[in-house]
Design an enzyme around this catalytic site. Structure first.
Site, short mmCIF file in Angstrom:
data_model
loop_
_atom_site.label_atom_id
_atom_site.label_comp_id
_atom_site.label_asym_id
_atom_site.label_seq_id
_atom_site.Cartn_x
_atom_site.Cartn_y
_atom_site.Cartn_z
N LEU B 65 89.63 41.60 13.40
CA LEU B 65 89.10 40.55 12.53
C LEU B 65 89.58 39.20 13.06
O LEU B 65 90.79 38.97 13.20
CB LEU B 65 89.58 40.75 11.08
CG LEU B 65 89.38 42.15 10.50
CD1 LEU B 65 90.02 42.25 9.11
CD2 LEU B 65 87.90 42.50 10.43
N ALA B 102 93.85 42.35 11.62
CA ALA B 102 93.50 40.95 11.37
C ALA B 102 94.38 40.07 12.25
O ALA B 102 95.59 40.29 12.36
CB ALA B 102 93.71 40.60 9.90
N CYS B 103 93.77 39.08 12.89
CA CYS B 103 94.51 38.20 13.81
C CYS B 103 95.53 37.36 13.03
O CYS B 103 95.20 36.74 12.02
CB CYS B 103 93.55 37.27 14.54
SG CYS B 103 94.41 36.00 15.50
N ILE B 104 96.75 37.33 13.55
CA ILE B 104 97.81 36.62 12.84
C ILE B 104 97.58 35.10 12.82
O ILE B 104 97.76 34.45 11.78
CB ILE B 104 99.21 36.96 13.43
CG1 ILE B 104 100.30 36.35 12.56
CG2 ILE B 104 99.34 36.51 14.88
CD1 ILE B 104 101.67 36.92 12.82
N GLY B 107 94.67 34.35 10.61
CA GLY B 107 95.07 34.69 9.24
C GLY B 107 95.96 33.63 8.62
O GLY B 107 95.79 33.26 7.45
#
Lengths: 133, 144
Positions: B65, B102-104, B107
């Site tokens: 994501l 999910a990409c940090i 995010g």
């Protein structure tokens, strides 16, 4: 870089600033550059606007990415291409484009290489994967 | 179609039988989802694509994501009961063994942090996307 390195192309197709796609695509470039990949970056369609010189996002209150673009070569991202047809359609000349860093040996600015759509097609066919944004 | 690595299925159909693609070609596929749920069709399309790919016997290496796509992972969403719950879909796929990441960096921009995640989804860096892509025969991007 070994010839059998994984070939990854990142394409930038959207206009800058009105959305975050270009900004976050550039962040992907820097991360992918830290892996042992044969990386190619292609600006095409409205994405070519991201390369136009003289952009200033100060009035927009957005940090912008011009400094990041100018540092691509420092991160060993040297295969930066732009679609010539996309430039022509938007009345942009190659001379109006920013540099993506300096040549290590000569110190000369490195500009994105203008490719024809046919050359781009060949390049795309050579890739193991294409990351579109 | 050339497949670089012969793969072992890690997913089985609901009846417990391993499905085979009709042509016998099994692909390892990475899904990249770039849009938020509900605002765009991308999250729905990605989900339906994954369901269809699994039915055909393909393997989903992972779902990454990015951009507004990270919002798919929030447990804070609470859509009307007669509508689909998109975050739950990802959580269910995660429970079936698909790695949902999910990409940090994306995010953090959008308030998607560990404490708001649905179960079976994790937060990690873009390096995970690099790793998924390298392990896959195909990268399929869902964006606007």
């Amino acid at each position: 870089m070994a010839n059998d390195a994984f070939k990854l192309m990142i394409t930038v197709r959207k206009a800058p600033h009105g959305s975050i796609y270009v900004q976050e695509a550039i962040e992907v470039m820097f991360i992918m550059a830290s892996f042992d990949m044969d990386l190619s970056i292609v600006f095409l369609d409205d994405g070519v606007y991201a390369l136009k010189q003289g952009q200033n996002t100060k009035e927009l209150g957005i940090k912008g990415f011009s400094a990041s673009l100018a540092a691509l070569a420092d991160w060993d991202v040297k295969n930066v291409y732009v679609d010539g047809d996309s430039l022509t359609q938007r009345n942009i000349t190659p001379e109006q484009l920013v540099s993506v860093g300096e040549d290590e040996e000569t110190g000369q600015p490195l500009h994105p290489r203008v490719l024809t759509t046919d050359e781009l097609r060949v390049l795309m066919h050579q890739q193991d994967s294409i990351l579109s944004s | 179609m050339q497949v670089k690595n012969a793969s072992i299925l890690n997913l089985v159909a609901g009846n417990g039988n391993i499905l085979r693609n009709q042509s016998g070609v099994v692909m390892k596929i990475t899904i990249l989802l770039l849009e938020s749920p509900y605002n765009h069709q991308s999250a729905d399309s990605a989900y339906h694509f994954i369901q269809a790919a699994i039915r055909k016997g393909h393997e989903i290496t992972g779902v990454f994501l990015y951009n507004d796509g990270v919002i798919n992972a929030t447990a804070l969403m609470d859509p009307p009961q007669d509508d689909r719950h998109i975050a739950s879909r990802w959580s269910e796929l995660g429970a079936r063994g698909i790695d949902i990441v999910a990409c940090i960096a994306a995010g953090k921009r959008r308030g998607i942090i560990d404490s708001v995640l649905v179960p079976n989804v994790r937060i990690s860096g873009l390096g995970q996307l690099a790793s998924m892509i390298r392990k896959s025969d195909r990268l399929v991007t869902f964006g606007d």
